[in-house]
Design a protein around this motif. Structure first.
Motif, PDB file in Angstrom:
ATOM      1  N   ASP A 235      44.178 -21.580  21.326  1.00  0.00           N
ATOM      2  CA  ASP A 235      45.418 -21.447  22.082  1.00  0.00           C
ATOM      3  C   ASP A 235      46.440 -22.391  21.462  1.00  0.00           C
ATOM      4  OD1 ASP A 235      44.511 -19.572  23.983  1.00  0.00           O
ATOM      5  OD2 ASP A 235      43.500 -21.167  25.088  1.00  0.00           O
ATOM      6  N   VAL A 236      47.600 -21.841  21.105  1.00  0.00           N
ATOM      7  CA  VAL A 236      48.631 -22.658  20.457  1.00  0.00           C
ATOM      8  C   VAL A 236      49.929 -22.595  21.240  1.00  0.00           C
ATOM      9  CG1 VAL A 236      47.642 -22.410  18.156  1.00  0.00           C
ATOM     10  CG2 VAL A 236      49.352 -20.802  18.895  1.00  0.00           C
ATOM     11  N   GLY A 237      50.636 -23.711  21.244  1.00  0.00           N
ATOM     12  CA  GLY A 237      51.952 -23.785  21.860  1.00  0.00           C
ATOM     13  C   GLY A 237      53.029 -23.390  20.867  1.00  0.00           C
ATOM     14  N   ALA A 238      54.250 -23.377  21.346  1.00  0.00           N
ATOM     15  CA  ALA A 238      55.381 -22.945  20.513  1.00  0.00           C
ATOM     16  C   ALA A 238      55.561 -23.825  19.282  1.00  0.00           C
ATOM     17  CB  ALA A 238      56.657 -22.928  21.343  1.00  0.00           C
ATOM     18  N   SER A 239      55.457 -25.135  19.440  1.00  0.00           N
ATOM     19  CA  SER A 239      55.663 -26.017  18.281  1.00  0.00           C
ATOM     20  C   SER A 239      54.539 -25.849  17.262  1.00  0.00           C
ATOM     21  CB  SER A 239      55.791 -27.472  18.713  1.00  0.00           C
ATOM     22  OG  SER A 239      54.641 -27.892  19.405  1.00  0.00           O
ATOM     23  N   GLU A 240      53.300 -25.677  17.737  1.00  0.00           N
ATOM     24  CA  GLU A 240      52.186 -25.438  16.811  1.00  0.00           C
ATOM     25  C   GLU A 240      52.356 -24.097  16.112  1.00  0.00           C
ATOM     26  OE1 GLU A 240      48.495 -27.729  18.948  1.00  0.00           O
ATOM     27  OE2 GLU A 240      49.141 -25.815  19.783  1.00  0.00           O
ATOM     28  N   MET A 241      52.900 -23.117  16.833  1.00  0.00           N
ATOM     29  CA  MET A 241      53.095 -21.788  16.251  1.00  0.00           C
ATOM     30  C   MET A 241      54.082 -21.848  15.097  1.00  0.00           C
ATOM     31  SD  MET A 241      51.789 -18.914  16.620  1.00  0.00           S
ATOM     32  CE  MET A 241      52.028 -17.448  15.670  1.00  0.00           C
ATOM     33  N   ARG A 242      55.075 -22.719  15.183  1.00  0.00           N
ATOM     34  CA  ARG A 242      56.024 -22.862  14.069  1.00  0.00           C
ATOM     35  C   ARG A 242      55.311 -23.332  12.805  1.00  0.00           C
ATOM     36  NH1 ARG A 242      59.505 -24.432  18.261  1.00  0.00           N
ATOM     37  NH2 ARG A 242      58.951 -26.627  18.067  1.00  0.00           N
ATOM     38  N   PHE A 243      54.383 -24.260  12.966  1.00  0.00           N
ATOM     39  CA  PHE A 243      53.613 -24.721  11.801  1.00  0.00           C
ATOM     40  C   PHE A 243      52.709 -23.608  11.275  1.00  0.00           C
ATOM     41  CE2 PHE A 243      54.729 -28.910  13.454  1.00  0.00           C
ATOM     42  CZ  PHE A 243      55.165 -29.506  12.282  1.00  0.00           C
ATOM     43  N   LEU A 244      52.090 -22.870  12.178  1.00  0.00           N
ATOM     44  CA  LEU A 244      51.218 -21.776  11.756  1.00  0.00           C
ATOM     45  C   LEU A 244      52.017 -20.733  10.977  1.00  0.00           C
ATOM     46  CD1 LEU A 244      48.477 -20.421  11.717  1.00  0.00           C
ATOM     47  CD2 LEU A 244      48.949 -19.518  13.996  1.00  0.00           C
ATOM     48  N   MET A 245      53.209 -20.417  11.451  1.00  0.00           N
ATOM     49  CA  MET A 245      54.054 -19.452  10.739  1.00  0.00           C
ATOM     50  C   MET A 245      54.406 -19.971   9.340  1.00  0.00           C
ATOM     51  SD  MET A 245      54.315 -16.967  12.857  1.00  0.00           S
ATOM     52  CE  MET A 245      55.731 -15.934  12.689  1.00  0.00           C
TER      53      MET A 245
ATOM     54  N   ASP B 147      49.936  -9.810  16.017  1.00  0.00           N
ATOM     55  CA  ASP B 147      49.642  -9.036  17.233  1.00  0.00           C
ATOM     56  C   ASP B 147      49.538  -9.940  18.455  1.00  0.00           C
ATOM     57  OD1 ASP B 147      49.605  -6.734  15.707  1.00  0.00           O
ATOM     58  OD2 ASP B 147      47.416  -6.556  15.669  1.00  0.00           O
ATOM     59  N   ALA B 148      48.883 -11.087  18.298  1.00  0.00           N
ATOM     60  CA  ALA B 148      48.744 -12.023  19.417  1.00  0.00           C
ATOM     61  C   ALA B 148      50.106 -12.584  19.814  1.00  0.00           C
ATOM     62  CB  ALA B 148      47.792 -13.153  19.036  1.00  0.00           C
ATOM     63  N   THR B 149      50.959 -12.815  18.845  1.00  0.00           N
ATOM     64  CA  THR B 149      52.302 -13.335  19.125  1.00  0.00           C
ATOM     65  C   THR B 149      53.119 -12.296  19.881  1.00  0.00           C
ATOM     66  OG1 THR B 149      52.185 -14.674  17.117  1.00  0.00           O
ATOM     67  CG2 THR B 149      54.362 -14.333  18.065  1.00  0.00           C
ATOM     68  N   ARG B 150      53.038 -11.042  19.458  1.00  0.00           N
ATOM     69  CA  ARG B 150      53.755  -9.954  20.147  1.00  0.00           C
ATOM     70  C   ARG B 150      53.250  -9.790  21.583  1.00  0.00           C
ATOM     71  NH1 ARG B 150      52.657  -6.899  15.351  1.00  0.00           N
ATOM     72  NH2 ARG B 150      54.332  -7.253  13.892  1.00  0.00           N
ATOM     73  N   ALA B 151      51.939  -9.858  21.743  1.00  0.00           N
ATOM     74  CA  ALA B 151      51.351  -9.697  23.081  1.00  0.00           C
ATOM     75  C   ALA B 151      51.804 -10.828  24.014  1.00  0.00           C
ATOM     76  CB  ALA B 151      49.832  -9.680  22.977  1.00  0.00           C
ATOM     77  N   ALA B 152      51.908 -12.043  23.478  1.00  0.00           N
ATOM     78  CA  ALA B 152      52.348 -13.169  24.297  1.00  0.00           C
ATOM     79  C   ALA B 152      53.818 -13.062  24.680  1.00  0.00           C
ATOM     80  CB  ALA B 152      52.093 -14.485  23.546  1.00  0.00           C
ATOM     81  N   ALA B 153      54.603 -12.412  23.825  1.00  0.00           N
ATOM     82  CA  ALA B 153      56.034 -12.289  24.076  1.00  0.00           C
ATOM     83  C   ALA B 153      56.361 -11.202  25.100  1.00  0.00           C
ATOM     84  CB  ALA B 153      56.767 -12.001  22.774  1.00  0.00           C
ATOM     85  N   SER B 154      55.434 -10.274  25.293  1.00  0.00           N
ATOM     86  CA  SER B 154      55.722  -9.164  26.210  1.00  0.00           C
ATOM     87  C   SER B 154      55.251  -9.434  27.614  1.00  0.00           C
ATOM     88  CB  SER B 154      55.101  -7.878  25.705  1.00  0.00           C
ATOM     89  OG  SER B 154      53.706  -8.005  25.564  1.00  0.00           O
TER      90      SER B 154
END
Length: 89
Positions: A51-61, A82-89
């Protein structure tokens, strides 16, 4: 939070991307690493989904840019997107 159902092999691929980025010295000489980056790296070594937060997701990207586009890496990229899209919807 974004839930990433990554296998152990897929997390190994993500860690390879991280290693290519961090050892490349993206913060100058490579000695400075952000706390979120350390946290994400540790999460990628633990068993189970991540499970990653928004700031961690920036590093992952950012790490994802180090993909060499092998079929295996492409599957990991798709799974993360896909996981990012699912979290955004």
């Amino acid at each position: 939070m974004i839930h990433l159902p990554l296998s152990e092999r897929e997390k190994t691929i993500v860690r390879l991307w991280a290693d290519r980025t961090i050892s490349g010295g993206h913060y100058g000489d490579g000695d400075a690493v952000a706390g979120e980056e350390i946290s994400l790296t540790i999460k990628m070594t633990r068993p189970g989904p991540v499970d990653v937060g928004a700031s961690e997701m920036r590093f992952l990207m950012h790490w994802m840019r180090k993909s060499t586009d092998t079929p295996e890496e492409s599957e990991v990229l798709d799974k993360i997107r896909d996981a990012t899209r699912a979290a955004a919807s």
